[in-house]
Design a protein around this motif. Structure first.
Motif, short mmCIF file in Angstrom:
data_model
loop_
_atom_site.label_atom_id
_atom_site.label_comp_id
_atom_site.label_asym_id
_atom_site.label_seq_id
_atom_site.Cartn_x
_atom_site.Cartn_y
_atom_site.Cartn_z
N ARG A 1 21.44 45.10 40.08
CA ARG A 1 22.55 45.11 39.11
C ARG A 1 22.48 46.35 38.24
N ARG A 2 21.28 46.67 37.77
CA ARG A 2 21.10 47.82 36.89
C ARG A 2 21.37 49.13 37.63
N GLU A 3 20.85 49.25 38.86
CA GLU A 3 20.95 50.51 39.59
C GLU A 3 22.34 50.75 40.17
N GLN A 4 23.04 49.67 40.57
CA GLN A 4 24.32 49.83 41.28
C GLN A 4 25.52 49.40 40.44
N GLY A 5 25.29 49.02 39.20
CA GLY A 5 26.41 48.66 38.33
C GLY A 5 27.16 47.43 38.80
N LEU A 6 26.44 46.45 39.32
CA LEU A 6 27.08 45.28 39.91
C LEU A 6 27.50 44.26 38.86
N THR A 7 28.52 43.50 39.21
CA THR A 7 28.94 42.32 38.44
C THR A 7 28.53 41.10 39.24
N TYR A 8 27.86 40.15 38.59
CA TYR A 8 27.42 38.92 39.26
C TYR A 8 28.18 37.71 38.72
N LEU A 9 28.60 36.86 39.64
CA LEU A 9 29.01 35.50 39.31
C LEU A 9 28.11 34.58 40.12
N MET A 10 27.25 33.84 39.42
CA MET A 10 26.21 33.07 40.09
C MET A 10 26.35 31.58 39.81
N VAL A 11 26.16 30.78 40.84
CA VAL A 11 26.05 29.33 40.72
C VAL A 11 24.57 28.96 40.76
N THR A 12 24.14 28.13 39.82
CA THR A 12 22.76 27.68 39.83
C THR A 12 22.62 26.37 39.06
N HIS A 13 21.59 25.59 39.42
CA HIS A 13 21.21 24.42 38.64
C HIS A 13 20.09 24.76 37.66
N ASN A 14 19.52 25.94 37.80
CA ASN A 14 18.29 26.30 37.13
C ASN A 14 18.58 27.09 35.86
N LEU A 15 18.47 26.45 34.71
CA LEU A 15 18.80 27.13 33.46
C LEU A 15 17.83 28.26 33.11
N PRO A 16 16.51 28.15 33.43
CA PRO A 16 15.65 29.32 33.22
C PRO A 16 16.11 30.55 34.01
N VAL A 17 16.67 30.35 35.20
CA VAL A 17 17.23 31.46 35.97
C VAL A 17 18.38 32.10 35.21
N VAL A 18 19.23 31.26 34.61
CA VAL A 18 20.34 31.78 33.81
C VAL A 18 19.81 32.60 32.64
N SER A 19 18.80 32.09 31.96
CA SER A 19 18.21 32.81 30.82
C SER A 19 17.68 34.18 31.23
N PHE A 20 17.12 34.27 32.43
CA PHE A 20 16.51 35.52 32.90
C PHE A 20 17.55 36.53 33.37
N LEU A 21 18.59 36.07 34.06
CA LEU A 21 19.45 36.99 34.81
C LEU A 21 20.84 37.18 34.20
N CYS A 22 21.28 36.28 33.34
CA CYS A 22 22.70 36.26 32.97
C CYS A 22 22.94 36.60 31.50
N ASP A 23 24.18 37.01 31.23
CA ASP A 23 24.65 37.31 29.88
C ASP A 23 25.39 36.13 29.27
N ARG A 24 26.16 35.43 30.10
CA ARG A 24 26.92 34.27 29.63
C ARG A 24 26.90 33.19 30.70
N LEU A 25 27.32 31.99 30.32
CA LEU A 25 27.40 30.89 31.27
C LEU A 25 28.59 30.01 30.93
N ALA A 26 29.11 29.34 31.96
CA ALA A 26 30.12 28.30 31.79
C ALA A 26 29.53 27.01 32.33
N VAL A 27 29.64 25.94 31.55
CA VAL A 27 29.15 24.63 31.95
C VAL A 27 30.31 23.83 32.53
N MET A 28 30.12 23.33 33.76
CA MET A 28 31.18 22.59 34.44
C MET A 28 30.81 21.12 34.60
N ARG A 29 31.82 20.27 34.46
CA ARG A 29 31.66 18.84 34.69
C ARG A 29 32.96 18.30 35.27
N HIS A 30 32.83 17.60 36.40
CA HIS A 30 34.00 16.99 37.06
C HIS A 30 35.13 18.00 37.28
#
Length: 249
Positions: A185-214
């Motif tokens: 991401r840093r080297e190639q200027g990428l934009t990520y949209l990631m799906v995960t169940h793992n909140l520590p992963v979000v803390s490490f890799l992401c700037d923002r999050l959206a919480v989804m339910r139903h």
């Protein structure tokens, strides 16, 4: 005003008569790393599939880098946006070598300098050239996921859709792949949209999050709110506590 890298406007997605996603609005900035989190069946992966053109029964609007997403396969769209799937073994053809896998997008899009591009892609994901002519069954899970990431990078997209990219891997290998994604991401200027169940992963890799339910977004938050336990919606706080977090007092 700067155009978002991904813009979803009043997005509804259905499988047959069943509506899975309801009225989603999201604007993800260029260069941002954004996560969709929530329980299984909440519609997270369905959103990725709609953006990628794999779930065509949707209404509303999807645009990537300012270009509207149609409902039909779009070769030009693949140059802008690629997807990395959860299962690195299932997403690679078992009877094709790594070289075949990485060369295929170049052949489909008529891109030249195949040899150089394949070598560069392997180097970018930390794989030695000796892996080039191996088959998926000759690779570890982490090596297969590195190949899947390299394949997604072959067309030099600016947007990457990541569907649980580390959940099928051992914990030690997960850390390697997450560090690789952060580096790319840093080297190639990428934009990520990631799906995960793992909140520590979000803390490490992401700037923002959206919480989804139903099938609906119940909260959009900065990752700083996640780290501090300051999420506002009751369901978001439930997810946070279930992951071992301590809510803010």
């Amino acid at each position: 005003m700067k155009q978002p890298a991904i813009l979803l406007d009043n997005l509804d997605i259905s499988y047959g008569p069943t509506r899975i996603v309801h009225g989603v609005h999201l604007a993800i900035e260029e260069g941002e790393s954004f996560a969709l989190v929530g329980e299984s069946g909440s519609g997270k992966t369905t959103i990725l599939k709609a953006i990628a053109g794999l779930a065509p029964d949707w209404t509303g609007a999807i645009s990537v880098l300012g270009r509207p997403r149609g409902h039909r396969p779009d070769r030009a769209f693949a140059r802008d946006c690629q997807m990395v799937f959860q299962d690195p073994y299932g997403s690679l053809h078992p009877r094709k070598t790594v070289d075949d896998c990485l060369s295929e997008p170049l052949l489909v899009h008529g891109l030249k300098e195949r040899d150089r591009r394949v070598k560069d892609a392997l180097a970018a994901v930390g794989l030695d050239q000796r892996f080039r002519f191996r088959y998926p069954h000759q690779l570890s899970g982490g090596q297969r996921q590195r190949v899947a990431i390299a394949r997604a990078l072959m067309l030099a997209p600016k947007v990457m859709l990541l569907d649980e990219p580390t959940s099928a891997l051992d914990v030690s290998v997960q850390a390697e792949i997450l560090n690789l994604l952060k580096k790319l991401r840093r080297e190639q200027g990428l934009t990520y949209l990631m799906v995960t169940h793992n909140l520590p992963v979000v803390s490490f890799l992401c700037d923002r999050l959206a919480v989804m339910r139903h099938g609906r977004i119940v909260e959009v938050a900065d990752v700083s709110d996640l780290k501090s336990g300051a999420l506002k919606h009751a369901y978001s706080r439930e997810l946070f506590i279930a992951s071992g977090g301590e809510p803010a007092s």
